[in-house]
Scaffold this active site. Sequence first.
Site, short mmCIF file in Angstrom:
data_model
loop_
_atom_site.label_atom_id
_atom_site.label_comp_id
_atom_site.label_asym_id
_atom_site.label_seq_id
_atom_site.Cartn_x
_atom_site.Cartn_y
_atom_site.Cartn_z
N CYS A 1 0.85 -1.19 0.00
CA CYS A 1 0.00 0.00 0.00
C CYS A 1 0.88 1.24 0.00
CB CYS A 1 -0.95 0.02 1.18
SG CYS A 1 -0.19 -0.11 2.80
N GLU B 1 -7.46 8.65 4.54
CA GLU B 1 -7.26 8.36 3.12
C GLU B 1 -8.56 8.02 2.41
OE1 GLU B 1 -2.76 6.53 3.33
OE2 GLU B 1 -4.42 5.12 3.23
#
Length: 194
Positions: free
Chosen positions: A75, A126
């Site tokens: 990620c 996010e």
Amino acid sequence: MTMTEQVSFDDEELILVDENDEIIGYGDKYAVHVDTPQRHRAFSILIFNDKREILLQQRAPEKPLWAGYWSNTCCSHPRKGEDFEAATTRRLREEMGLSANMTYVYKFEYKVDFEDDTGYRGTEHEICRVFIGQTNDEPTPNRTEVSDWRYLSFEALNQEIQHVPERFTPWFKDEWSALTTEHQEELEIFFAAQ
């Protein structure tokens, strides 16, 4: 590139977004995670082998947030001027030494605070796009990012998350739950095409 080369930098420019995922500016990585946490774009990659096992990574002890936790294959964040195709390809290679064709599945927003035993604090806020891919190649992880890796079956991973959830990053638990329930049909279509 050696697999001990630093590939994450506090001053790399991340993409700041509003609640609709529209770009509103840019900020350096350290600032948007620590100084003045702000919503930004991110992505998560989940790689499977042909046995339908998922490749997990354990985050390196040097990582400022969630060091040592188990998480999805890879990620990170697209950088200023970088689209998701370029960003996911770059980061999977930099972090795990792998390449794979990836399929976008869905995106979600999350915000979670972090504090370690030393009092170091940070926040992840996010809008994260989730991608899946398949390869049987063995990873060669970058040791500045990843301390360990393993493949797990769906059943084994679900049992481990149920019994020791504190070992996993919060975003991974959320996206895994959504992927295997709300997006199960897309996952089956993906596997059928491999």
